[in-house]
Design an enzyme around this catalytic site. Structure first.
Site, PDB file in Angstrom:
ATOM      1  CB  CYS A   2      -0.816   0.398   1.111  1.00 25.59           C
ATOM      2  SG  CYS A   2      -1.588  -1.511   1.375  1.00 25.59           S
ATOM      3  NE  ARG A  27       4.822   1.480  -2.278  1.00 23.34           N
ATOM      4  CZ  ARG A  27       5.844   0.971  -1.953  1.00 23.34           C
ATOM      5  NH1 ARG A  27       6.320   1.011  -2.301  1.00 23.34           N
ATOM      6  NH2 ARG A  27       5.107   0.056  -0.479  1.00 23.34           N
ATOM      7  CD1 TRP A  71      -0.729  -6.091  -1.743  1.00 15.85           C
ATOM      8  CD2 TRP A  71      -1.090  -5.966  -3.871  1.00 15.85           C
ATOM      9  NE1 TRP A  71      -0.353  -7.245  -2.203  1.00 15.85           N
ATOM     10  CE2 TRP A  71       0.081  -7.279  -3.471  1.00 15.85           C
ATOM     11  CE3 TRP A  71      -0.425  -5.273  -5.066  1.00 15.85           C
ATOM     12  CZ2 TRP A  71       0.073  -7.877  -4.605  1.00 15.85           C
ATOM     13  CZ3 TRP A  71      -0.016  -5.643  -5.941  1.00 15.85           C
ATOM     14  CH2 TRP A  71       0.779  -7.083  -5.592  1.00 15.85           C
ATOM     15  CG  ASN A  97       1.664   1.363   3.779  1.00 15.01           C
ATOM     16  OD1 ASN A  97       0.528   1.510   3.877  1.00 15.01           O
ATOM     17  ND2 ASN A  97       1.982   1.977   3.574  1.00 15.01           N
ATOM     18  N   GLY A  98       0.701  -1.878   6.588  1.00 13.23           N
ATOM     19  CA  GLY A  98       1.401  -2.782   7.783  1.00 13.23           C
ATOM     20  C   GLY A  98       0.230  -3.522   7.824  1.00 13.23           C
ATOM     21  CD  GLU A 464      13.476 -19.138 -10.977  1.00 16.43           C
ATOM     22  OE1 GLU A 464      12.742 -20.494 -11.279  1.00 16.43           O
ATOM     23  OE2 GLU A 464      13.419 -18.414 -10.528  1.00 16.43           O
ATOM     24  CE  LYS A 468      14.561 -15.388 -12.482  1.00 19.61           C
ATOM     25  NZ  LYS A 468      13.197 -16.526 -12.051  1.00 19.61           N
ATOM     26  CD  GLU A 471      13.302 -14.847 -15.989  1.00 21.30           C
ATOM     27  OE1 GLU A 471      12.212 -14.664 -16.756  1.00 21.30           O
ATOM     28  OE2 GLU A 471      13.710 -15.136 -15.041  1.00 21.30           O
ATOM     29  CG  HIS A 487      23.118 -41.074 -18.697  1.00 31.19           C
ATOM     30  ND1 HIS A 487      23.262 -41.839 -18.828  1.00 31.19           N
ATOM     31  CD2 HIS A 487      23.110 -40.522 -17.585  1.00 31.19           C
ATOM     32  CE1 HIS A 487      23.149 -43.397 -18.157  1.00 31.19           C
ATOM     33  NE2 HIS A 487      23.239 -41.697 -16.334  1.00 31.19           N
ATOM     34  CE  LYS A 586       6.617  -9.667 -11.533  1.00 29.20           C
ATOM     35  NZ  LYS A 586       7.617 -11.173 -11.683  1.00 29.20           N
TER      36      LYS A 586
HETATM   37  C1  G6P Z   1       6.011 -15.283 -16.738  1.00 27.34           C
HETATM   38  C2  G6P Z   1       6.833 -14.833 -16.247  1.00 27.34           C
HETATM   39  C3  G6P Z   1       7.639 -15.443 -15.290  1.00 27.34           C
HETATM   40  C4  G6P Z   1       6.334 -16.286 -14.124  1.00 27.34           C
HETATM   41  C5  G6P Z   1       5.334 -16.802 -15.068  1.00 27.34           C
HETATM   42  C6  G6P Z   1       4.437 -17.445 -13.416  1.00 27.34           C
HETATM   43  O1  G6P Z   1       6.377 -15.845 -17.704  1.00 27.34           O
HETATM   44  O2  G6P Z   1       7.687 -13.972 -16.518  1.00 27.34           O
HETATM   45  O3  G6P Z   1       8.297 -14.784 -14.088  1.00 27.34           O
HETATM   46  O4  G6P Z   1       7.734 -16.835 -13.769  1.00 27.34           O
HETATM   47  O5  G6P Z   1       4.997 -15.510 -15.648  1.00 27.34           O
HETATM   48  O6  G6P Z   1       4.186 -16.475 -13.268  1.00 27.34           O
HETATM   49  P1  G6P Z   1       2.351 -16.665 -12.754  1.00 27.34           P
HETATM   50  O7  G6P Z   1       2.293 -15.299 -12.399  1.00 27.34           O
HETATM   51  O8  G6P Z   1       1.496 -17.676 -12.913  1.00 27.34           O
HETATM   52  O9  G6P Z   1       3.270 -17.413 -11.144  1.00 27.34           O
END
Ligand code: G6P
Length: 591
Positions: A2, A27, A71, A97-98, A464, A468, A471, A487, A586
């Protein structure tokens, strides 16, 4: 998360507050509201959705007011739940907030004394507590009210009959902008910068009184001085909190995110209602991207700690595959709650007879409406496309679920919970070593291929880590279980392909060391992520990224933070557009 803005000065407060709130829009928020003092009354508006055109609102012709972007945490996004909240008399308005952890008991106590509540929020108790303690001195009333609060707060209040704002802060940020005969108090610097670049950062326990002739700060019952600083940043820099990219800012928010998520679900005991697990024979995770990797870690944890069999399906595959489910709990993990494949897979899982649980970051998102049960992560809005802090928050919820469902003796569960409680500190330690990680990353930045390896829980950590890296740096990075290298992937190794190895301090450690020796024999550069006192690994590898010692299951947090920073600094060295990588979004709302 928030946003708060409060104003006292010579301009129209509604205009200043709306423009300040708009500066906090990045935000994320789902509803908002403003209260302005008009004569001896409060004029209030609250809305769901975006602020839109600031000119469209004419709240009141007054120059003292408070505003808030919400939020949602306690209670759905709605006008009633939006701030500011008022007391019974309607004379006191509060934005906050909080999280007030003891709000339920305070609310019951206040209701027993005749207070009537309108919203479902924790914030509303603050307005009523101030009302009870108000005898003409707003500062005193706020001081008494906050002494009853547990949890975290940044709050700003006004009383319709007082020409002042009173604010208080505890574990939630609040900054005071000092202008020329005007003051603006906000949760974040960008809200202030249009009016002044002189700010005072408030500290925990501070109470601030803002009047037309100046301000006072009180702490521990005494009036104190705090130095005003001049902010050299532009508004855009300020949104990033002074960090070069949102991604880095968000990685740095992780300790706080862990604290908030633990706070939500952990008191004496794990406060997660696991009725969703009654009578199930299996768990099926459905997710995409980073959330898919969190699911793989979830599988490891649930199988290890509870013995319940777990499958993990890409949501996009689940939709067409439609596997047989047998008394299944389908757990959808999704930061946004809006990923089209995950939503469709949830609908199908329901149709196939599964019970559904969603682990989601965005309150009120579509996934929360489809699922039978919902658990929220408390990561706050995540701006950078690459998920970082939200992934760690997902892991924290998964740890708590697995521990709660585990048949382990209470003493073992408590030991692991204690370890989890110190996790924010361990993450801060890794962040403290950022510069060493940057140096390693800068050596990797010239390569075009990388291989990430691990064993056990190290496999999804490696996956993961590689995601990172690819991407945001556009380096081709693959992840493999270390035992699988022979293999096929061995054919790719050599001087041009560095290998990033996650060494987990469990039964896989020795065999991983052997795998590393095999990789070194192919002349690849090896970067190991290992515990700080591991003196063995450094004999075989080129670089060691040190992470603090923790239980092996919690290395998913420590290693992932290190690998997020490694990817970040590699991409930065390559000059990539880190927060918005090419071709990626995103939230992927198409199948
Ligand atoms: C997109 C984003 C990723 C995310 C994926 C799943 O590809 O770029 O960073 O992990 O979606 O998104 P979600 O909101 O379902 O976790």
């Amino acid at each position: 998360m928030c946003g708060i803005a409060g104003y006292i000065g010579f301009r129209r407060a509604d205009e200043v507050i709306i423009s300040a709130l708009k500066r906090l829009e990045y935000r994320g928020y789902d509803s908002w509201g403003i209260a302005v003092k008009h004569g001896n009354e409060i004029r209030l508006i609250k809305r769901v959705g975006a602020i839109g055109d600031a000119k469209a609102y004419n709240v009141a012709d007054g120059n003292l007011g408070v505003g808030h972007t919400r939020w949602a945490t306690h209670g759905k996004p709605s006008e009633i739940n939006a701030h500011p909240h008022t007391d019974c008399s309607g004379k006191i308005a509060v934005v906050h907030n909080g999280i007030i952890s003891n709000f339920q008991s305070l609310r019951e106590e206040l209701e027993n004394r005749g207070h009537e509540f309108k919203s479902e929020t924790d914030t509303e108790v603050i307005a009523h507590l101030i009302e009870e303690n108000y005898g003409g001195d707003l500062k005193e009333a706020v001081e008494k009210a906050v002494s009853r609060l547990r949890g975290s707060y940044a709050l700003v209040t006004l009383h319709a009959e007082r020409d002042e704002l009173v604010a208080a802060r505890y574990k939630s940020p609040l900054v005071l902008g000092v202008g020329d005969e005007e003051w603006i108090i906000a949760s974040d610097v960008p809200a202030i910068l249009d009016y002044t670049s002189r700010v005072v950062y408030l500290e925990d326990g501070d109470l601030v009184v803002l009047r037309r002739n100046g301000f006072e700060i009180w702490s521990g019952g005494k009036k104190i001085e705090r130095r005003a600083e001049t902010i050299p940043w532009s508004i855009e820099d300020a949104e990033k909190g002074g960090y070069e990219h949102f991604m880095l800012k968000e990685i740095h928010e992780t300790p706080r995110v862990i604290e908030d998520t633990l706070f939500e679900y952990l008191s004496e005991d794990i406060e997660i209602d696991v009725s969703f697990s009654a009578g199930i024979s299996e768990v099926v995770f459905i997710a995409c991207g980073t959330s898919y990797h969190a699911s793989l870690i979830g599988k490891y944890l649930i199988e290890k700690l509870t013995g319940i069999p777990v499958r993990v399906e890409f949501a996009s595959e689940f939709i067409y595959h439609q596997p047989p489910l047998h008394r299944a709990l389908a757990i959808a993990i999704t930061q946004s709650g809006e990923t089209a494949d995950t939503l469709e897979a949830m609908r199908i899982a329901k149709k196939l007879g599964a019970r559904t649980l969603a682990i989601v970051n965005v309150l009120g998102s579509t996934a929360t409406r489809i699922a039978d049960h919902v658990l929220y992560t408390r990561a706050g809005p995540e701006i950078s496309v690459a998920a970082t802090k939200s992934f760690i928050a997902q892991l924290i919820v998964l740890y708590l679920i697995a521990l709660k469902l585990s048949g382990m003796p209470g003493s073992d569960v408590n030991r692991l919970i204690d370890e989890l409680r110190i996790m924010p500190e361990l993450v801060r330690k890794i962040l403290g070593r950022e510069d060493e990680i940057r140096q390693t990353a800068e050596r990797l930045a010239t390569f075009e291929n990388m291989m990430y390896i691990g064993r056990g829980i190290g496999v999804p950590i490696a996956m993961e880590g590689a995601l990172k890296m690819k991407e945001i740096s556009y380096i081709h990075a693959e992840a493999y279980p270390a035992g699988e290298l022979k293999h096929g992937p061995f054919a790719l190794l050599g001087k041009k392909t560095p290998v990033i190895a996650s060494l987990i301090p469990d039964e896989t450690y020795e065999i991983m060391l052997n795998n590393i020796k095999e990789v070194k024999a192919r002349e690849s550069i090896v970067v190991a992520v290992a515990e700080e006192d591991d003196r063995e690994v450094e004999k075989y590898v080129d670089h060691v990224i040190r992470v603090p010692k923790t239980e092996h299951i919690f290395t998913a947090v420590t290693h992932s933070i290190a690998l997020q920073l490694l990817a970040y600094y590699t991409a930065r060295k390559r000059g990539c557009e880190i927060d918005k990588p090419r071709n990626l979004a995103k939230s992927v709302t198409v199948e």
